[in-house]
Scaffold this motif. Structure first.
Motif, PDB file in Angstrom:
ATOM      1  N   PRO A  72       0.795  -1.231   0.000  1.00 20.38           N
ATOM      2  CA  PRO A  72       0.000   0.000   0.000  1.00 20.38           C
ATOM      3  C   PRO A  72       0.827   1.282   0.000  1.00 20.38           C
ATOM      4  O   PRO A  72       0.268   2.381   0.097  1.00 20.38           O
ATOM      5  N   GLY A  73       2.146   1.157  -0.079  1.00 22.78           N
ATOM      6  CA  GLY A  73       2.981   2.354  -0.115  1.00 22.78           C
ATOM      7  C   GLY A  73       2.999   3.081   1.214  1.00 22.78           C
ATOM      8  O   GLY A  73       3.125   2.469   2.277  1.00 22.78           O
ATOM      9  N   ASN A  74       2.823   4.390   1.158  1.00 20.57           N
ATOM     10  CA  ASN A  74       2.940   5.211   2.371  1.00 20.57           C
ATOM     11  C   ASN A  74       1.606   5.382   3.088  1.00 20.57           C
ATOM     12  O   ASN A  74       1.383   6.380   3.772  1.00 20.57           O
ATOM     13  N   LEU A  75       0.736   4.408   2.960  1.00 16.65           N
ATOM     14  CA  LEU A  75      -0.567   4.473   3.620  1.00 16.65           C
ATOM     15  C   LEU A  75      -0.396   4.564   5.134  1.00 16.65           C
ATOM     16  O   LEU A  75       0.330   3.774   5.745  1.00 16.65           O
ATOM     17  N   ASP A  76      -1.071   5.519   5.743  1.00 19.25           N
ATOM     18  CA  ASP A  76      -1.084   5.663   7.202  1.00 19.25           C
ATOM     19  C   ASP A  76      -2.126   4.708   7.763  1.00 19.25           C
ATOM     20  O   ASP A  76      -3.333   4.893   7.547  1.00 19.25           O
ATOM     21  N   ILE A  77      -1.667   3.674   8.466  1.00 20.87           N
ATOM     22  CA  ILE A  77      -2.600   2.674   8.982  1.00 20.87           C
ATOM     23  C   ILE A  77      -3.067   2.994  10.390  1.00 20.87           C
ATOM     24  O   ILE A  77      -3.820   2.219  10.993  1.00 20.87           O
ATOM     25  N   ALA A 125      -1.360  -5.259   6.428  1.00 20.12           N
ATOM     26  CA  ALA A 125      -0.824  -4.026   7.012  1.00 20.12           C
ATOM     27  C   ALA A 125      -1.167  -3.897   8.484  1.00 20.12           C
ATOM     28  O   ALA A 125      -0.436  -3.254   9.243  1.00 20.12           O
ATOM     29  N   THR A 126      -2.268  -4.510   8.916  1.00 22.49           N
ATOM     30  CA  THR A 126      -2.716  -4.382  10.304  1.00 22.49           C
ATOM     31  C   THR A 126      -2.492  -5.655  11.116  1.00 22.49           C
ATOM     32  O   THR A 126      -3.032  -5.805  12.206  1.00 22.49           O
ATOM     33  N   GLY A 127      -1.714  -6.616  10.556  1.00 20.26           N
ATOM     34  CA  GLY A 127      -1.261  -7.740  11.358  1.00 20.26           C
ATOM     35  C   GLY A 127      -1.972  -9.058  11.202  1.00 20.26           C
ATOM     36  O   GLY A 127      -1.763  -9.955  12.017  1.00 20.26           O
TER      37      GLY A 127
END
Length: 285
Positions: free
Chosen positions: A15-20, A107-109
């Motif tokens: 997702p690149g620089n996506l702020d999760i 991205a969130t585990g």
């Protein structure tokens, strides 16, 4: 790839620089988030929304999550967690729902992967070509989820966040059913196009599903020779059929090893038979 490996982003899911930071961690909440970011390009009538021709033809050619997110940002600067108007969404396919969901899960585990196969919940008696999410639970088991059909207009009799294995048939099981005579190959493929049905279509799905499980999350209309070709009359040898039978019955570790076979592994250059844009040659990362 083991379950730990399925936490790692691929060039397609990255997702690149996506702020999760503001994203939920729950797989179901992430599925609902994805449902509000994408509309399927076949949902215009269901949603009462006229899809612009340019988006209908081109949005679903977005091979990478980074490209999907770029398009979403161009259409609205609202946070991803906020529901969007239809004109602010990506016009994609089932593969895009699944890939974006998988990206956010990783991205969130949560270990996750895209699965190719056939859904029995769109047309009675037919196995529709389809792509869904498969994610790992805390106990080590895997669960199927279909973010696309979370819209109530689909009227399903099961929970789309826990799709029964007999309602979505992964391509390996489909291949075994067709080869063993337990299922009619003519009921597998695209219900609206008789030319895109049959055992060859199941073979194509089987090889693409293997690629997805090993980090190459293809577009549904990608293909490569000899066994993932998009030509239904392409010859398949007895040895190749035996390889496919072995793949369809393989354990996870066996499938990983089989993915290195040059007859199955996607080459650097593939062909992509886009429904609206025609046949093209594509160079993969």
């Amino acid at each position: 790839m083991d379950s730990i490996g399925y936490l790692k982003q691929t060039p397609y899911s990255e997702p690149g620089n996506l702020d999760i930071g503001g994203l939920p961690r729950d797989p179901g909440e992430l599925a609902h988030l994805v449902r509000h970011l994408i509309i399927h390009r076949g949902e215009g009538e269901l949603l009462g929304h006229e899809i612009p021709r340019e988006r209908l033809h081109h949005d679903a050619e977005s091979r990478y999550v980074s490209e999907i997110l770029r398009i979403l940002r161009e259409r609205s600067d609202r946070p991803l967690i906020e529901p969007r108007a239809y004109e602010e969404r990506l016009v994609g396919t089932c593969r895009d729902f699944a890939l974006l969901h998988v990206s956010l899960l990783r991205a969130t585990g949560t270990p996750a992967r895209v699965r190719g196969g056939f859904a029995t919940y769109f047309v009675d008696g037919f196995h529709e070509d389809h792509w869904v999410t498969e994610y790992r639970l805390a106990d080590g088991s895997w669960r199927l989820a279909d973010p696309q059909v979370l819209h109530p207009g689909y009227g399903l009799d099961f929970d789309p966040l826990d799709v029964p294995r007999d309602r979505f048939v992964v391509s390996g099981d489909a291949w075994r059913a067709v080869r063993g005579g337990a299922a009619d190959p003519g009921t597998f493929g695209l219900s609206w196009d008789e030319s895109l049905r049959g055992a060859w279509f199941v073979r194509h799905s089987l090889v693409l599903d293997l690629a997805c499980r090993n980090g190459v999350e293809t577009l549904p209309w990608d293909g490569w020779l000899p066994l993932a070709g998009v030509e239904k009359d392409a010859p398949v040898s007895a040895d190749d059929l035996g390889l496919l039978d072995t793949l369809a019955a393989a354990t996870e570790e066996e499938a990983r090893l089989l993915s290195e076979d040059p007859r199955l592994a996607p080459p650097r250059e593939i062909v992509s038979l886009a429904p609206y844009l025609g046949l093209r040659t594509v160079t993969l990362p």
